[in-house]
Write a protein that holds these residues in place. Structure first.
Motif, PDB file in Angstrom:
ATOM      1  N   LYS A 113       0.806  -1.224   0.174  1.00 46.56           N
ATOM      2  CA  LYS A 113       0.053  -0.157  -0.079  1.00 46.56           C
ATOM      3  C   LYS A 113       0.939   1.175   0.117  1.00 46.56           C
ATOM      4  O   LYS A 113       0.450   2.312  -0.263  1.00 46.56           O
ATOM      5  N   PHE A 124      -6.723  -9.824  -1.417  1.00 42.72           N
ATOM      6  CA  PHE A 124      -7.704  -8.920  -2.204  1.00 42.72           C
ATOM      7  C   PHE A 124      -8.710  -8.569  -1.022  1.00 42.72           C
ATOM      8  O   PHE A 124      -9.385  -7.344  -1.199  1.00 42.72           O
ATOM      9  N   LYS A 125      -8.910  -9.135   0.198  1.00 40.83           N
ATOM     10  CA  LYS A 125      -9.997  -8.829   1.394  1.00 40.83           C
ATOM     11  C   LYS A 125      -9.227  -7.519   1.836  1.00 40.83           C
ATOM     12  O   LYS A 125     -10.021  -6.719   2.665  1.00 40.83           O
ATOM     13  N   HIS A 126      -8.124  -6.990   1.620  1.00 42.12           N
ATOM     14  CA  HIS A 126      -7.387  -6.050   2.152  1.00 42.12           C
ATOM     15  C   HIS A 126      -7.617  -4.635   1.238  1.00 42.12           C
ATOM     16  O   HIS A 126      -7.158  -3.664   1.585  1.00 42.12           O
ATOM     17  N   PHE A 127      -8.478  -4.851   0.151  1.00 42.04           N
ATOM     18  CA  PHE A 127      -8.443  -3.545  -0.805  1.00 42.04           C
ATOM     19  C   PHE A 127     -10.075  -3.439  -0.703  1.00 42.04           C
ATOM     20  O   PHE A 127     -10.637  -4.421  -0.973  1.00 42.04           O
ATOM     21  N   ASN A 128     -10.529  -2.276  -0.662  1.00 44.73           N
ATOM     22  CA  ASN A 128     -11.988  -2.097  -0.973  1.00 44.73           C
ATOM     23  C   ASN A 128     -12.352  -1.306  -2.084  1.00 44.73           C
ATOM     24  O   ASN A 128     -13.502  -1.301  -2.577  1.00 44.73           O
ATOM     25  N   LYS A 129     -11.411  -0.377  -2.544  1.00 43.79           N
ATOM     26  CA  LYS A 129     -11.978   0.269  -3.768  1.00 43.79           C
ATOM     27  C   LYS A 129     -11.234  -0.064  -5.024  1.00 43.79           C
ATOM     28  O   LYS A 129     -10.216   0.426  -5.148  1.00 43.79           O
ATOM     29  N   PRO A 130     -11.963  -0.969  -5.724  1.00 44.89           N
ATOM     30  CA  PRO A 130     -11.316  -1.409  -6.985  1.00 44.89           C
ATOM     31  C   PRO A 130     -11.084  -0.133  -7.937  1.00 44.89           C
ATOM     32  O   PRO A 130     -12.009   0.481  -8.013  1.00 44.89           O
ATOM     33  N   ALA A 165      -4.519  -2.888  -8.200  1.00 43.66           N
ATOM     34  CA  ALA A 165      -4.535  -2.276  -6.848  1.00 43.66           C
ATOM     35  C   ALA A 165      -3.359  -1.455  -6.538  1.00 43.66           C
ATOM     36  O   ALA A 165      -3.521  -0.736  -5.691  1.00 43.66           O
TER      37      ALA A 165
END
Ligand SMILES: Nc1nc2c(ncn2[C@@H]2O[C@H](COP(=O)(O)OP(=O)(O)O)[C@@H](O)[C@H]2O)c(=O)[nH]1
Ligand SMILES: [Mg+2]
Lengths: 131, 324
Positions: B14, B39-45, B137
């Motif tokens: 990040k 990908f659980k750690h990312f929320n805004k694609p 990401a």
């Protein structure tokens, strides 16, 4: 889960000797490794490539006589980035046996001069790569 | 020592740490189940624009990418590249030689990764998709995927792309005829590379083929342009980039981009389900078929259908058992 061993094969500096690096690269591929062929690269490019490709081993093929300088430069760059000991470093090519110890002191895990056998290189890598 | 601690890697990722990106690519490549955890750690694609590049070995795909990526980076774009070469079916090893054509790409805005196809079940397309997501990401604006233009699985990878470039070179005249259908089916832009060696004839031939392909053009409204390039000097690359953006605009306006992206996700979903079910069956059910059943097959190969059915039945009854 461990994948195949990934290696980078590069020639720092330009000398005309391709055969060694190509033969060894093929041998490593045939031993099940993923060989990223770097060809001619500067020491900076070698280190960047090793990072991007997340390789386990860096192989330098040097026939120009400048093996000590190049090896030292690669090791220094790795140290600068805090990557000392991160990659298994092997040096091969036209290297007189009197320089083997010098290169190992600089940071090469092993050195392969003329007459080296691919099966020995493969065995060494398989034994020393931390997977 | 390198770390494989996921939380730590993602924190570094990040902060745009390239080593973390490189390591996560390896981990996902090696373990299909890991992608979900990452990908659980990312929320805004965010969407990167995906360009697929295909064509026979030696036509200059990697050299072209070297030019393309440099120009796009000059425009301020961040670019992730994946170059795929086949794994040896015998040793599992691979010789990944695309980088030698890409010496101009070492800079902050560009990240290049060589990938072996690792032939196994779904391997190729699965990891490619995951790594595209990872590049997105990471903040890449453009992802370029290079594949060797051979085999069904390659076509699968190309379904990933928003714009597909099919590369040809002078001297492949006959094979163009053979490829005719394929070219019209998948190429959004046809590139005739190695302009310094000629290629006018092929360009004309391709134009004629495309003019005949009324059906295809009717479906999407897009008539693939033919662009001649010299990937060593850079001639024609500006025009190629312009055509890529033209195609992008066209498929955006026609709603095709949206459809493609939905289809891509649907394909991925199906691939994941297949993978999970197959995995379950291979781990929990296949080992329980006694040797005798295998012997049945060896004795009479017509039994293979019955044995498959009985494995499926076992699976199904286990499912029912779970429900109650
Ligand atoms: N004459 C000429 N050679 C080119 C051109 N583009 C690429 N090449 C050469 O074609 C060979 C294969 O290129 P490469 O990019 O590795 O092809 P790929 O297998 O399709 O990725 C290399 O020797 C390149 O230098 C071009 O526009 N003109
Ligand atoms: Mg290539």
């Amino acid at each position: 889960m461990a994948g195949p061993i990934r290696v980078l094969m590069s020639k720092p500096g330009i000398d005309g000797h391709w055969r060694g690096i190509v033969v060894v690269s093929r041998g490593l591929r045939d031993a099940g490794m993923e060989v990223i062929f770097g060809g001619f690269q500067t020491c900076e490019q070698i280190v960047e490539t090793a990072i991007e490709e997340d390789v386990d081993m860096i192989g330098l093929s040097i026939h120009s006589g400048a093996h000590i300088g190049y090896t030292k430069r690669v090791v220094d760059l790795l140290k600068e980035k805090g990557l000392n000991g991160h990659f298994l470093l092997l040096v091969g090519g036209a290297i007189p046996s009197k320089d083997f110890e010098v290169l190992k002191e600089i940071g090469a895990a092993n050195v392969y001069g003329p007459g080296s056998l691919i099966k020995d290189i493969v065995a060494f890598i398989k034994e020393h790569v931390k997977k | 020592m390198r770390t494989d601690n996921l939380e730590e890697l993602i924190a570094k990722f990040k902060q745009k740490d390239r080593r973390a990106l490189a390591r996560l690519i390896s981990l996902i490549e090696n373990d299909p189940e890991l992608a979900g955890k990452v990908f659980k750690h990312f929320n805004k694609p965010n969407d990167a624009y995906i360009i697929g590049i295909t064509g026979p070995p030696g036509v200059g795909k990697s050299t072209l990418i070297n030019q393309l990526a440099q120009k796009l980076a000059e425009e301020g774009k961040r670019i992730g590249i994946i170059s795929i070469d086949p794994s040896s079916p015998f040793s599992g090893g691979a010789f990944l030689g695309d980088r030698i054509r890409m010496s101009g790409l070492q800079q902050d805005k560009i990240f290049m990764r060589s990938m072996a196809s690792r032939g196994a079940v779904g391997g190729l397309s699965r990891a490619t998709f995951d790594i595209c997501l990872l590049y997105e990401a990471f903040g890449m604006d453009i992802v370029i995927v290079e594949t060797v233009g051979a085999g069904q699985s390659e076509v699968e990878v190309l379904h990933l792309a928003d714009t597909i470039l099919v590369i040809n070179v002078p001297g492949l005249g006959d094979s163009i005829q053979c490829q005719k259908a394929g070219i019209i089916e998948i190429g959004d832009i046809l590139v005739v590379n190695k302009k310094d060696l000629g290629g006018e004839e092929i360009a004309v031939q391709l134009d004629l083929i495309l003019d005949d392909a009324v059906m295809y053009i009717g479906q999407t409204g897009w008539r693939p342009p033919v662009v001649q390039t010299n990937s060593i000097s850079g001639e024609g690359i500006d025009e190629l980039i312009e055509e890529i953006w033209n195609h992008k605009e066209h498929i955006e306006l026609a709603g095709i981009l949206e459809q493609k992206r939905q289809k891509r996700l649907k394909d991925k979903l199906i691939a994941l389900i297949q993978f999970k079910i197959l995995n379950y069956v291979m781990q929990h059910i296949y080992p329980t078929i006694e040797k005798t059943k295998l012997n049945n097959i060896y004795e009479n190969k017509y039994n293979v259908y019955d044995v498959a059915q009985s494995i499926y039945n076992d699976f199904f009854s286990q499912l029912k058992g779970r429900e109650s």
